[in-house]
Each structure stands twice: as C-alpha cells, then as structure tokens.
Scaffold this active site. Structure first.
Site, short mmCIF file in Angstrom:
data_model
loop_
_atom_site.label_atom_id
_atom_site.label_comp_id
_atom_site.label_asym_id
_atom_site.label_seq_id
_atom_site.Cartn_x
_atom_site.Cartn_y
_atom_site.Cartn_z
N TYR A 105 -4.64 -2.46 -2.70
CA TYR A 105 -3.38 -2.66 -1.79
C TYR A 105 -2.23 -3.33 -2.68
O TYR A 105 -1.19 -2.85 -2.31
CB TYR A 105 -3.87 -3.63 -0.50
CG TYR A 105 -2.92 -3.87 0.34
CD1 TYR A 105 -2.65 -3.21 1.52
CD2 TYR A 105 -2.02 -5.22 0.31
CE1 TYR A 105 -1.49 -3.46 2.24
CE2 TYR A 105 -1.27 -5.55 1.19
CZ TYR A 105 -0.75 -4.56 2.23
OH TYR A 105 0.21 -5.02 3.06
N SER B 215 4.87 -6.09 0.35
CA SER B 215 4.17 -7.19 0.64
C SER B 215 4.32 -7.84 -0.44
O SER B 215 4.62 -7.74 -1.57
CB SER B 215 2.68 -6.78 0.68
OG SER B 215 1.88 -7.96 0.76
#
Lengths: 241, 408
Positions: free
Chosen positions: A147, A134
């Site tokens: 995350y 990501s």
C-alpha cells in the site's frame, strides 16, 4: 463547479463531495457498486448538488477512455477531478500473496496513472486534479507494505504531472491524509490520531480552493512525517510502528 | 474503545463492527447492538461481551421533499439542522445536544423543551426500516413493531433509515425569555402560564438555594449569529466539578438574572448550550458521572425528590405534557421530569441514586433508560409495565448491557 469523482463511494470522497454539493456543484460519480453509488448520489442531491453516476470498476482499463468521454459529454468540462479509489489490503494477504499485492498496485497506482494520463490533456486552464495519496507513501513501513509503495509511486507521478501541467495552468493536488475512520481502516486498532472523514473532506476542498500542491490532513502529519523521514535507516528497520 | 457519555460503567464489549451501507448484512458477531453517537449516559448503548455496530458511516440523506426528510440512521440531528434550517425547516423535537443520531433519537424516543406541544421524537417518525437477523422490514405508525422500536433501546434490530416530518420555521433565531424564580410554587405558576403560550419551556435549578431560571422561547424570523465554537475539554479534569459547582451555580444564576430578560438568540445557543464545550463529560474525571433523570406524576413527589437532590451544576426541570408517547417502552409520560448530573464517587453516589430512584418509582414515576446506569430490575418492572408486550419484538441477535441488567 463540475467535479469528476473517481472512487465516489470511498468515505473520504463522499465527505469532500458533500462540501461541493452544498455549494451546488455538479458531480459525476464513478464507483463499482451501483446501489451504493445511488445512495451517495441521493445524499448529494439532498444536500443541494447535482449528481450523475456511472457504475464502473476502475481497474477495468478498457473502460477508461469511454468513462472519460462519458463524463466530459455529461458535464461539458471538468473543473475538478478527485481520484479517490484505494485498496489497503490486509497485511497477511499483501505480504504473502503476489496477486493480492498486484491488485493493490493496480488499484492505487496503475489505474490512477492511466486515468490521469488520459485526463491531463482534456483539462482546461484553472482546473484542478486532486488525488488522495497517503502519509504511508512517505516512507515504507512493514504495516502498510505494498500500500505504501503504491502511494509512493502515486506521489512521484503526481509531482511529475504537476510540473508538466503547471505551464498550462492546470493544478495538481496531492492529498496525504493520516489515520482516518473509514471502512478501509475498520479492522485496525484505533488511537487518538484517528480523524473523521468529514475533517479530511473539508481539508481537500479547502486545499483545492487555495490551489495547494501537497497537503497533509490534518496539518500535523507534515511534522510527524518529517520526523519519520529523518530517522536513520539502521534505526528505522528495527521499529515496528 | 467506544463508551457511553457518562463514562460509567466502563465498556467491555469484545468487538466493534461498523456498518456503512444500507445494503450491508448484519455482522456475524452475537449479540449485537447498534451504536450511534454514544450520547446515552449509562449502559443502554453498551454491550458487554458482545459487539457494538457503530452507525456513524450510515450518514446519508436519502430525500428531502417538502417537510419530509428521509435519511440513514447514523445522521446526526445537527447535520439535519445544518441542512434544513437554511431551507426553513426545523426538527419537531430536539434534545439538549445536537450530537445524537437519528437512530438513537428513535431508540430512546427522546423529548425536548417542547414536549407539552409536540410530544416525543417518535411521534414525528413516519416510517423506518429495521435490519433484523431474519431480514429487513419496513414499519410505520400503527405497526406493533414500530411501537416496539420507538423507545425500544435498539433491541428490535438495527434501524437503517427513517423518514421524519419536519416543521416550518420563520428563521434561525429564537425569541427567548429568562425569568428568575424562587421556590417551586413560582416554577409551577410560570410553567402553567408559559406552556400555554410558548413552544419551548424549561427550568434550570439551583437546588441548594431553592431558586432557578425559567427559560421560554419560540422560533422567530431573522437570522441570529451562531454561537462561536472551539472550546474543547481535552482530557479528564477530575477536580473541576467538585470545586466549582457552587461557584458556577451562583455565577450562572446571577448572570442570567442581570442579563436581558428578553432576547433574540441563535437556536443553537438556546437548545444546545453545552455543545459549545466539547467533551464536557471529561470535567467529571475518569470515574465519570451519573445522570439521574426521572419523571414523577405529582408536585409532592417532585418536592420529595428535590429534598434529596444534591448540588449539581446542571439540574433541569420540565413539565411534560399530556401527549401520548408512541413507544411501548417510551419514557415520557405526564408529570414533572427532573434531571441532574452527579460525579461518580462510588458507593455514596450509588446510595444517593437509589434514594432518588425509590422516591420516583414509589410515587408512580419512571427512570429514563438513556440516562441510567443503576436502576434496579424491580424499579424497571414497576415503571415499565408493558415490558412483556415489548419482549416479543426483541430480535434474538440483539441485546445490551442495560437490558441484561434490568430485565432479569
């Protein structure tokens, strides 16, 4: 082409799998929910692919070796692995509850590292390992918390794996999508930078075809993150995006 | 925020609760309304004060055997065609854009240029599943709930999947004729003659000059080159339509007249010319546009409408056939259907809309809910006389801005 998809019910994984299915690929789909895996498999078959499913929680580490044996036995060899499982978690949970934070790390980092460690020696020259990381891994931000940390760890692992496997002709692709309309982001406020999973899926397949190392999807995220990384920490810590 | 294609009225729902799997329960918010691609023009896809349930994630095919295609309701007609055309099958009915969902096509019981041959979309649905607040139910033609759901504007529950009967085609090409005409009598004659031998017919009108182009076409063997994509209107361009409508109409008419009368072209070019300009609704500016589409039973009523009709870059006329629409609230019925886009200029536009609405409804016609943002409750009651029968099938957890406006 034979593709192993880990986390096959993820919206981005489905989108990439559809492109491969339309080319007649053989897909081995792993995910937790057997009913939903079945829905994905039916879809890929209707689009021209072959699909096998294995309902499996990828955080169940004891099942990692049997899973890989299973996939290799079913397909003979693996041309592409797509690692797509991921957990965003809600800010309240992951910033306050250590168990929630650990689950994110296990899902996004520990399980992929374990699985790829087992898979790496089994990949043939010319094969490709693609993992969905990501843009959040490029710099830690309060909004993405653990995350982002899990994705930063994954990025580092993939970079090392790429070096290690390049001598054997096995390619490793790090995929860095920006904001995507998926069930993972359903509760977040949307803005103009959000893209559809279909765009990301096509981008992944194109990057695998072209033998890329790291792709930002869409491409402009590379520029955005370059700027984000250049912001001095004294300023960055005061920002809220 | 999700809105409607005409961007009028502005959306005022309080939640968006997407659904991505057939086994998911309904979201807990109330009232609910499924939201597909947001291609309805007015407020039939809006739910002010309630929740929209976007179905874009319900986009899986389930099976495709022979001519029977079963898929989730968020699949778009364009996605179906991408899959089916290379295998020699086409959707039995397509509207003017391929960016509509299967759920939306059913809920609005859409029609196309082959209405005189195929009737509405709902006639080709073999089965569907509804997710209702009291559970799941499958229904098929012959069931009352099916007749309520087809053309039922999403009020009978959320359609999770549907099974459609596709039709075989010889190739991706179309054999198309574009015939200039002057005056309505020529249109009536062309329509009569063409409907008898062509599968698809539609006319584009240049209202102020009382002329137009009649298009007729059939599927043909071979593979034509698909049109190029890529033009996007990135933001609101409020003045463009005002300044260019007449110039566009003249140029378009002349280009069609000078061009080859008979040609072979890709089906996308024939059916979905506006899809080549993504976001074309932004040409109408921030206040958006109103589309007026009605059906009237007689030539006289059509003439009366055209005398009131303003200049519009896209005025479309088609004669509906006699085939019965399957839905209790279906819009298509025998007669002439006229559609036109007008920029929203506030009161004067609403007054114009009302004049057109009154002519249509008083002549025994009806307004198309998928296009409507203004229709009066009494017009709805008069043109949809089976409303009472429909209401029994409404799921109490579902509603829409359109329904609360017209069903008072």
């Amino acid at each position: 082409m034979k593709v192993l998809v880990l986390g096959a019910t993820s919206a981005i994984a489905q989108a990439a799998a559809r492109v491969w299915a339309a080319r007649g690929a053989e897909l081995f789909l792993v995910g937790r929910n057997s009913e939903r895996l079945g829905a994905v498999a039916d879809d890929l078959r209707a689009r021209g692919g072959k699909a096998l499913t294995l309902a499996q929680d990828l955080n169940d580490e004891k099942q990692h070796e049997p899973l890989i044996e299973n996939a290799l036995q079913a397909m003979g060899a693996i041309d592409v692995v797509l690692v797509a499982q991921g957990l965003l978690g809600d800010p309240a949970g992951r910033d306050e509850d250590p168990a929630a934070a650990e689950l994110i790390l296990r899902t996004n980092l520990v399980a992929p590292v374990r699985l790829l460690t087992l898979l790496a020696p089994r990949m043939q020259p010319g094969a490709c390992i693609a993992a969905i990381s990501s843009t959040s891994g490029d710099r830690g931000r309060a909004q993405v918390g653990v995350y982002g940390a899990s994705k930063a760890g994954l990025d580092s692992f993939l970079s090392a794996l790429r070096q290690r496997l390049s001598r054997r002709g096995v390619r490793v692709l790090t995929v860095k999508p920006g904001f995507v309309h998926t069930p993972m982001t359903a509760q977040r406020k949307k803005h103009a930078l959000y893209t559809s999973p279909a765009v990301i899926g096509r981008g992944i397949v194109r990057a695998v075809d072209r033998g890329r190392d790291v792709v930002y999807l869409p491409w402009y995220w590379r520029v955005i993150l370059l700027i984000v990384r250049l912001i001095p920490e004294t300023v960055f810590k005061r920002l809220s995006f | 925020m999700l809105g409607s294609w005409g961007r009028y009225p502005p959306p005022r729902h309080v939640a968006e609760r997407p659904i991505a799997w057939r086994d998911e329960p309904l979201p807990e918010a109330r009232p609910l309304l499924a939201y597909g691609q947001g291609r309805s023009y007015g407020d039939s896809c809006l739910n002010d004060g309630g929740a929209l349930v976007p179905t874009a994630g319900l986009d899986r095919f389930i099976s495709f055997e022979g001519s029977l295609l079963r898929c989730e309701s968020g699949v778009t007609l364009g996605e179906i065609l991408s899959l089916s055309v290379p295998r020699g099958f086409f959707l039995p009915v397509v509207p003017g854009t391929r960016h509509v969902s299967v759920g939306g096509a059913i809920a609005n019981d859409i029609h196309g240029k082959n209405h005189h041959r195929a009737g509405t979309f709902g006639r080709h649905v073999r089965r569907l599943e509804l997710l209702r607040s009291d559970g799941r139910v499958e229904c098929a033609p012959g069931d009352e709930l099916f007749a309520a759901t087809v053309g039922g504007l999403g009020l009978t529950g959320l359609i999770t999947w549907a099974e459609l009967e596709l039709k075989p085609i010889p190739g991706s090409a179309m054999r198309v004729e574009a015939i200039p005409f002057g005056g309505l009598d020529e249109f009536f004659a062309l329509s009569e003659e063409s409907d008898a031998r062509c599968e698809y017919t539609v006319a584009w009108l240049h209202v102020v000059r009382s002329r137009g182009i009649f298009f007729r076409g059939d599927h043909a063997a071979g593979a034509a080159r698909p049109p190029r994509r890529g033009l996007i209107v990135p933001f609101s361009l409020p003045l463009v339509i005002d300044l260019t409508t007449e110039a566009f109409n003249k140029t378009y008419f002349t280009a069609q007249k000078m061009g080859p009368r008979s040609r072979a072209e890709h089906f996308e070019k024939f059916f979905f010319p506006l899809d080549a300009l993504a976001g074309w609704n932004r040409l109408y500016g921030k206040r958006g546009l109103l589309q007026f589409q009605c059906v009237v039973p007689t030539k006289e009523a059509l003439q009366a409408l055209l005398q009131e009709a303003p200049s519009s870059p896209l005025t479309v006329l088609k004669k509906f056939g006699e085939l019965q629409s399957p839905g209790i609230l279906s819009f298509p019925r025998p007669g002439f259907t006229l559609a036109l886009d007008v920029p929203n200029r506030g009161a004067e536009t609403y007054a114009l809309y009302l004049r057109l609405e009154n002519i249509a409804v008083e002549a025994g016609g009806a307004i198309y809910p998928a296009k409507d943002a203004r229709m009066a409750p009494k017009s709805f009651a008069r043109s949809y006389p089976r409303r009472g029968e429909f209401e029994r099938h409404i799921d109490p957890a579902f509603s829409s801005s359109f329904w609360r406006r017209v069903a008072r």
